[in-house]
Design a protein around this motif. Structure first.
Motif, mmCIF file in Angstrom:
data_model
loop_
_atom_site.group_PDB
_atom_site.id
_atom_site.type_symbol
_atom_site.label_atom_id
_atom_site.label_comp_id
_atom_site.label_asym_id
_atom_site.label_seq_id
_atom_site.Cartn_x
_atom_site.Cartn_y
_atom_site.Cartn_z
ATOM 1 N N ALA A 335 19.399 8.513 29.936
ATOM 2 C CA ALA A 335 20.706 9.142 29.772
ATOM 3 C C ALA A 335 21.074 9.198 28.299
ATOM 4 C CB ALA A 335 21.765 8.376 30.559
ATOM 5 N N GLY A 336 20.862 10.333 27.661
ATOM 6 C CA GLY A 336 21.218 10.508 26.253
ATOM 7 C C GLY A 336 20.440 9.576 25.362
ATOM 8 N N ASP A 337 21.118 9.061 24.308
ATOM 9 C CA ASP A 337 20.469 8.179 23.348
ATOM 10 C C ASP A 337 20.699 6.708 23.667
ATOM 11 O OD1 ASP A 337 19.485 10.297 21.884
ATOM 12 O OD2 ASP A 337 21.262 10.417 20.596
ATOM 13 N N GLY A 338 21.371 6.421 24.787
ATOM 14 C CA GLY A 338 21.659 5.036 25.119
ATOM 15 C C GLY A 338 20.521 4.388 25.877
ATOM 16 N N ASP A 339 20.805 3.172 26.366
ATOM 17 C CA ASP A 339 19.804 2.413 27.096
ATOM 18 C C ASP A 339 19.846 2.702 28.599
ATOM 19 O OD1 ASP A 339 18.903 1.205 24.826
ATOM 20 O OD2 ASP A 339 20.231 -0.531 25.021
ATOM 21 N N ASN A 340 20.904 3.354 29.083
ATOM 22 C CA ASN A 340 21.045 3.581 30.516
ATOM 23 C C ASN A 340 20.046 4.633 30.994
ATOM 24 O OD1 ASN A 340 23.203 1.772 30.674
ATOM 25 N ND2 ASN A 340 24.681 3.352 30.107
ATOM 26 N N ALA A 341 19.480 4.398 32.173
ATOM 27 C CA ALA A 341 18.542 5.334 32.783
ATOM 28 C C ALA A 341 18.979 5.609 34.214
ATOM 29 C CB ALA A 341 17.130 4.772 32.755
ATOM 30 N N VAL A 342 18.839 6.848 34.646
ATOM 31 C CA VAL A 342 19.245 7.277 35.983
ATOM 32 C C VAL A 342 18.006 7.486 36.839
ATOM 33 C CG1 VAL A 342 20.447 9.059 37.300
ATOM 34 C CG2 VAL A 342 21.291 8.404 35.029
ATOM 35 N N PRO A 343 17.913 6.856 38.028
ATOM 36 C CA PRO A 343 16.738 7.065 38.881
ATOM 37 C C PRO A 343 16.729 8.470 39.469
ATOM 38 C CG PRO A 343 18.371 5.706 40.006
ATOM 39 C CD PRO A 343 18.868 5.887 38.606
ATOM 40 N N LEU A 344 15.554 9.090 39.455
ATOM 41 C CA LEU A 344 15.357 10.406 40.052
ATOM 42 C C LEU A 344 14.631 10.313 41.387
ATOM 43 C CD1 LEU A 344 14.291 12.524 36.928
ATOM 44 C CD2 LEU A 344 16.548 12.394 37.991
ATOM 45 N N ALA A 345 13.712 9.343 41.517
ATOM 46 C CA ALA A 345 12.937 9.208 42.758
ATOM 47 C C ALA A 345 12.315 7.819 42.812
ATOM 48 C CB ALA A 345 11.850 10.280 42.845
ATOM 49 N N ALA A 346 11.979 7.375 44.034
ATOM 50 C CA ALA A 346 11.362 6.068 44.199
ATOM 51 C C ALA A 346 10.574 6.033 45.494
ATOM 52 C CB ALA A 346 12.418 4.959 44.201
ATOM 53 N N GLY A 347 9.510 5.239 45.517
ATOM 54 C CA GLY A 347 8.711 5.071 46.719
ATOM 55 C C GLY A 347 7.973 3.754 46.699
ATOM 56 N N GLU A 348 7.595 3.250 47.896
ATOM 57 C CA GLU A 348 6.945 1.945 47.997
ATOM 58 C C GLU A 348 5.711 2.028 48.883
ATOM 59 O OE1 GLU A 348 9.470 -1.636 48.443
ATOM 60 O OE2 GLU A 348 8.347 -1.967 50.300
ATOM 61 N N MET A 349 4.685 1.251 48.512
ATOM 62 C CA MET A 349 3.461 1.165 49.307
ATOM 63 C C MET A 349 2.911 -0.254 49.202
ATOM 64 S SD MET A 349 0.884 3.202 46.754
ATOM 65 C CE MET A 349 1.385 3.375 45.038
ATOM 66 N N VAL A 350 1.910 -0.532 49.989
ATOM 67 C CA VAL A 350 1.206 -1.817 49.946
ATOM 68 C C VAL A 350 -0.239 -1.545 49.509
ATOM 69 C CG1 VAL A 350 0.326 -3.740 51.308
ATOM 70 C CG2 VAL A 350 2.647 -2.881 51.702
#
Length: 353
Positions: A335-350
């Motif tokens: 997010a811009g020049d800061g440290d914050n990040a916004v999740p766009l996608a996620a997934g889990e596996m074994v």
């Protein structure tokens, strides 16, 4: 003067989750090797790179790579050539060449071990901290006595009174050689790594986990997480084609030797973005183990990504111990020049080893 190490930075590890480096990466982007910044396997040559950046800063009085955001600093570590130390301060070319080799972008072009680095340092002339004969670069002119001080000295001498000689203590010749500096810095890195390991080992697992519930179907294989607003990632032993809608081709359990492909769906088009703003994170058993920055930038209309996970993270999969491991994949947008990040996608596996 004397070199004193005041802070190893261990106290800052608790804030690492706010940085692009993540909790499982020790250090900061300013001293991070290119392979570490791009999520590839690291070894002793990565420490040599970080030590070279430290040496550059000690001599030049500034970091070689600085920018407003940490993403930009990491990209500079990967792409931008190391500035010449002589641009900032006078420096013997033999010393500068050692630092430049330590900071080579490709690990194969650096010193391959600390022993090789120490041998190069020992080969320098003694005035430069080495063990060989020879001379260093011409020294600066000696400090001259200022006119006011000279007049005062003549006045005292002419008064007939006993003249006391006031002199500054002789400058102490530093006995700290390049080798000692290198050894001290390497020891500091080992202490930092040890402290970080102990801290991470004591942390509870589960950080970075993907929610099991709350997913809302959006057609085909695409889903959206109701609590976070981000999309899902799906996995298969073969490439998941754009527009695929057959869930039977997907899998949630793999062997570490299987080809693992993924496709991550965003909740909508990614929009305008710049190089390095989109990144992938790989979490294994609740700890971040790798990060990949997408370069070049994604097209604004892009709403999904295809990932060849077993290829880009082969080193991390080889490191797995025997048994089952929970592997999470996250796609973030900075997010811009800061440290914050916004999740766009996620997934889990074994993944089994």
């Amino acid at each position: 003067g004397e070199v004193k190490i005041l802070d190893f930075g261990v106290a800052k590890l608790r804030d690492a989750k706010k940085d692009l480096t993540g909790e499982a990466v020790l250090g900061t982007p300013y001293y991070m090797s290119p392979e570490q910044a791009t999520g590839y396997a690291i070894d002793a040559r990565s420490d040599i790179y970080s030590l070279g950046i430290t040496a550059f800063q000690l001599m030049a009085g500034r970091k070689p790579f600085e920018a407003k955001s940490k993403v930009d600093v990491m990209l500079m570590q990967v792409k931008t050539p190391l500035p010449q130390i002589a641009q900032f301060v006078p420096c013997d070319v033999r010393v500068a060449s050692i630092v430049e080799k330590m900071c080579a972008k490709k690990p194969a072009e650096r010193y391959q071990s600390c022993d090789e680095l120490m041998a190069a340092i020992d080969a320098l002339p003694r005035p430069l901290g080495g063990r060989e004969g020879g001379t260093a670069a011409p020294s600066e002119k000696r400090t001259r006595l200022l006119p006011a001080a000279a007049r005062r000295a003549r006045t005292l001498s002419a008064s007939g009174q006993p003249q006391r000689t006031l002199s500054r203590p002789a400058a102490k010749t530093s006995s700290v050689s390049w080798g000692a500096v290198a050894a001290g810095a390497a020891a500091a890195m080992l202490l930092l790594a040890a402290g970080g390991f102990l801290y991470l080992r004591g942390r509870p697992a589960g950080v970075g986990g993907v929610p099991e519930t709350g997913w809302i179907a959006r057609g085909g294989l695409r889903k959206v997480q109701s609590k976070g607003g981000y999309g899902n990632c799906v996995f298969s032993t073969r490439e998941v084609e754009r527009g695929a809608d057959d869930p039977t081709a997907l899998s949630a359990v793999f062997s570490a030797t299987d080809p693992i492909h993924g496709r991550c769906y965003f909740p909508g088009p990614v929009g305008q973005n710049r190089t390095g703003q989109i990144r992938e994170e790989l979490w294994i058993d609740g700890r971040k183990r790798a990060q990949v920055i997408f370069d070049p930038a994604l097209p604004p209309e892009e709403d999904q990504l295809s990932l060849q996970l077993s290829g880009r993270h082969a080193a991390r999969l080889r490191e797995l111990s025997s048994g089952k491991h929970k592997v999470d994949v996250w796609i973030y947008r900075q997010a811009g020049d800061g440290d914050n990040a916004v999740p766009l996608a996620a997934g889990e596996m074994v993944v089994r080893r």
